[in-house]
Design a protein around this motif. Structure first.
Motif, short mmCIF file in Angstrom:
data_model
loop_
_atom_site.label_atom_id
_atom_site.label_comp_id
_atom_site.label_asym_id
_atom_site.label_seq_id
_atom_site.Cartn_x
_atom_site.Cartn_y
_atom_site.Cartn_z
N ARG A 186 0.81 -1.22 0.00
CA ARG A 186 0.00 0.00 0.00
C ARG A 186 0.85 1.27 0.00
O ARG A 186 0.34 2.37 0.23
CB ARG A 186 -0.93 0.00 1.23
CG ARG A 186 -2.03 -1.06 1.13
CD ARG A 186 -2.89 -1.14 2.38
NE ARG A 186 -3.27 0.16 2.87
CZ ARG A 186 -2.92 0.63 4.08
NH1 ARG A 186 -2.17 -0.10 4.89
NH2 ARG A 186 -3.31 1.81 4.46
N GLU A 204 -9.28 6.79 7.41
CA GLU A 204 -9.37 6.10 6.12
C GLU A 204 -7.98 5.71 5.61
O GLU A 204 -7.85 4.75 4.84
CB GLU A 204 -10.07 7.00 5.10
CG GLU A 204 -11.54 7.28 5.45
CD GLU A 204 -12.22 8.17 4.43
OE1 GLU A 204 -11.55 8.59 3.45
OE2 GLU A 204 -13.42 8.47 4.62
N GLN A 207 -5.26 1.16 7.90
CA GLN A 207 -5.96 -0.11 7.78
C GLN A 207 -5.58 -1.00 8.98
O GLN A 207 -4.63 -0.70 9.71
CB GLN A 207 -5.57 -0.79 6.46
CG GLN A 207 -5.94 0.01 5.23
CD GLN A 207 -7.46 0.19 5.10
OE1 GLN A 207 -8.22 -0.76 5.27
NE2 GLN A 207 -7.87 1.42 4.82
#
Length: 284
Positions: A186, A204, A207
């Motif tokens: 990511r 957001e 994770q």
């Protein structure tokens, strides 16, 4: 749980969808330099022997901030780490021997305002990034055009984190923000999120398994209200408290023995012990 040093006491609350762990240290809570040699002895020219070059420890900041960095490093172990050194992007790149063209540029950086006495008001969140543009010598075109970008650096070692502390540590206050990603795949998503047109939402960005850490520090006691070590995670964890306990005990041992240290070699050995990780620790 052992008694915690004041600068390692974390408050925990859930806010904006994340678990927040915050250590706040004002003038009364942040210990000054412990080893008398930090102000009594001349620092060696050799960077490997110089406390400032090797640990970002001097007779102003003392040893406690290095403990905050060691806790940050251990807390984020096993993850891909990326860091934003506030304002001093180009200085950080130079210390890490990274060309400015190779630095990931992002439009947003995190801010914790050390002039605020309470974390709820100090925790500002993402703000438009800015980088230092010198007046002398006159800045070049690239510096002027990229003044509104921060640098997102890969953090590969504790030495790198110390270098970033050196890059930002020359002002009365400084800030370093770290994103530790559970999934290294990511990385590009993190960079693109921090470079988007609208303000990112940290809840957001993070994770499951990710950890966010911000070190906002007052170096000059007259410059702000308090220093803050802020940790945010999607899930609750006992690792912050466990590491705080470990480093509190290590700091207490070091403080009790500091007056017996005679040489820089002995100092380095003592600091290496102070900053060493625990043999085992809980997982997030």
């Amino acid at each position: 749980m052992p008694h915690l040093e004041p600068f390692l006491r974390f408050a925990h609350e859930r806010r904006d969808g994340l678990h927040c762990y915050v250590a706040r240290a004002d003038e009364a809570d942040m210990p000054g330099p412990m080893w008398p040699g930090l102000w009594e002895q001349d620092y060696p020219d050799d960077a490997d022997l110089n406390p400032w070059c090797r640990y970002a420890i001097n007779n102003g900041d003392g040893e406690a901030l290095a403990v905050w960095r060691a806790l940050t490093w251990e807390l984020t172990a096993g993850r891909s780490r990326f860091v934003i050194p506030a304002y001093y992007r180009d200085e950080a790149a130079q210390l890490r021997s990274v060309s400015r063209e190779a630095v990931r540029l992002v439009r947003w950086e995190y801010e914790v305002d050390v002039e605020q006495s309470e974390w709820l008001s100090a925790d500002v969140g993402f703000v438009p990034a800015r980088a230092c543009v010198p007046l002398r010598p006159a800045p070049g075109l690239w510096q002027r055009e990229h003044a509104g970008f921060a640098g997102l650096f890969t953090l590969a070692s504790f030495r790198h984190l110390t270098d970033l502390a050196l890059a930002v540590g020359g002002d009365a206050t400084s800030e370093i923000t770290l994103f530790a990603l559970h999934d290294p795949g990511r990385t590009r998503l993190l960079a693109s999120t921090l470079n988007q047109a609208h303000r990112p939402d940290l809840a957001e960005v993070l994770q499951p398994g990710d950890i966010f850490v911000d070190l906002s520090v007052v170096h000059d006691l007259g410059a702000g209200a308090a220093s803050y070590l802020t940790v945010k995670t999607p899930e609750a964890t006992d690792k912050v408290e466990l590491l705080a306990g470990h480093f509190s005990e290590a700091f207490r041992r070091y403080a009790n023995a500091a007056s017996q240290i005679r040489t820089f070699d002995e100092f380095h050995s003592a600091i290496d012990d102070l900053l060493a990780p625990p043999r085992s620790i809980g997982t997030i």
